[in-house]
Design a protein around this motif. Structure first.
Motif, short mmCIF file in Angstrom:
data_model
loop_
_atom_site.label_atom_id
_atom_site.label_comp_id
_atom_site.label_asym_id
_atom_site.label_seq_id
_atom_site.Cartn_x
_atom_site.Cartn_y
_atom_site.Cartn_z
N GLY A 1 -1.37 18.33 -23.04
CA GLY A 1 -0.04 17.92 -22.65
C GLY A 1 0.86 17.72 -23.85
O GLY A 1 2.04 18.09 -23.84
N MET A 2 0.32 17.13 -24.91
CA MET A 2 1.10 16.94 -26.14
C MET A 2 1.48 18.27 -26.76
O MET A 2 2.61 18.45 -27.23
N LEU A 3 0.56 19.21 -26.77
CA LEU A 3 0.84 20.51 -27.38
C LEU A 3 1.86 21.29 -26.57
O LEU A 3 2.56 22.14 -27.10
N ALA A 4 1.94 20.99 -25.26
CA ALA A 4 2.86 21.73 -24.39
C ALA A 4 4.20 21.04 -24.21
O ALA A 4 5.08 21.59 -23.55
N ASP A 5 4.38 19.87 -24.82
CA ASP A 5 5.60 19.11 -24.51
C ASP A 5 6.84 19.57 -25.26
O ASP A 5 7.92 19.01 -25.10
N GLY A 6 6.68 20.59 -26.11
CA GLY A 6 7.84 21.13 -26.82
C GLY A 6 8.24 20.34 -28.05
O GLY A 6 9.25 20.64 -28.69
N LEU B 1 -11.55 22.60 -25.25
CA LEU B 1 -10.18 22.35 -25.71
C LEU B 1 -9.80 23.31 -26.83
O LEU B 1 -8.68 23.85 -26.84
N ALA B 2 -10.73 23.54 -27.76
CA ALA B 2 -10.45 24.46 -28.86
C ALA B 2 -10.14 25.86 -28.36
O ALA B 2 -9.26 26.54 -28.90
N ALA B 3 -10.85 26.29 -27.31
CA ALA B 3 -10.58 27.62 -26.74
C ALA B 3 -9.16 27.70 -26.20
O ALA B 3 -8.47 28.71 -26.37
N HIS B 4 -8.70 26.63 -25.53
CA HIS B 4 -7.32 26.58 -25.02
C HIS B 4 -6.33 26.60 -26.17
O HIS B 4 -5.31 27.31 -26.12
N VAL B 5 -6.60 25.81 -27.20
CA VAL B 5 -5.69 25.75 -28.35
C VAL B 5 -5.58 27.11 -29.01
O VAL B 5 -4.48 27.59 -29.31
#
Length: 213
Positions: A49-54, A75-79
């Motif tokens: 959510g933090m990474l996607a918050d712009g 999580l690392a795979a998503h990042v």
């Protein structure tokens, strides 16, 4: 646990992700004492959510491997799939299998718990440096790809002009360039428009009825 730490854009930003709030507090204090800004997340979904918050993108993420729900490896795979943020792992294990899994996920470093300051800072510094190298390579690849695409489209547009008006290559290129300058547009934008127009004309041509015999 909510993240409410002030962020200074002149300092490197580290994202810490661990379900152990005591460890988060300790690592956060260590990093802030070393002049880093810190954001903290107690779960993988919170970190995503933090990474996607712009907001400001972290310069490095430190991910605990073992977390309830989504693990640090997941999580690392998503990042890796959705952002350029480099990451390193936290783990209570330093077995060959654990290190191999971290390497396969593209981690720029690996920290073993319990973590001490003399272990943390060199790993973070090395991870940031490696992340900067990866970003630079990615940016260079993107610029090269854009340049190659621009060159292909311009070359194809020049070819269209050569064929349509029976021109040599130099004259056709000069005509394309002069059109771009007179309209105050980029050369590749004019080339792309010409190619699109040619495709449109071809689509009409394909719709024409066959000539009667």
């Amino acid at each position: 646990m909510t993240e409410a730490l002030p962020v200074d854009p002149s300092r490197r930003l580290i994202l810490l992700v661990d379900d152990d709030i005591h460890l988060l507090a300790l690592l956060s204090k260590m990093l802030q004492m070393a002049n880093y800004d810190v954001r903290i997340a107690t779960s993988a979904p919170m970190a995503l959510g933090m990474l996607a918050d712009g907001g400001r993108e972290p310069d490095l993420a430190i991910l605990d491997i073992q977390m309830p729900g989504m693990s640090g490896l997941e999580l690392a795979a998503h990042v890796r799939a959705n952002s350029p943020v480099p990451f390193l792992f936290l783990s209570a294990s330093d077995t060959d299998a654990s290190v191999r899994s971290a390497t396969e996920q593209g981690a720029v470093g690996y920290l073993v718990k319990p973590i001490e300051l003399h272990q943390l800072l060199p790993t973070v510094i090395a991870g940031l440096a490696r992340g900067d190298e990866i970003r630079s390579l990615r940016d260079n690849e993107e610029r090269l790809g854009q340049a190659l695409q621009t060159g292909r489209e311009t070359g194809m547009a020049v070819g269209v002009l050569m064929e349509r008006f029976r021109l040599d290559r130099e004259t056709a290129f000069r005509m394309l360039r002069d059109q771009a300058r007179s309209s105050q547009r980029k050369l590749n934008d004019v080339a792309r428009e010409l190619l699109d127009a040619g495709e449109l004309l071809n689509s009409f041509n394909r719709r024409l009825p066959e000539p009667r015999k």
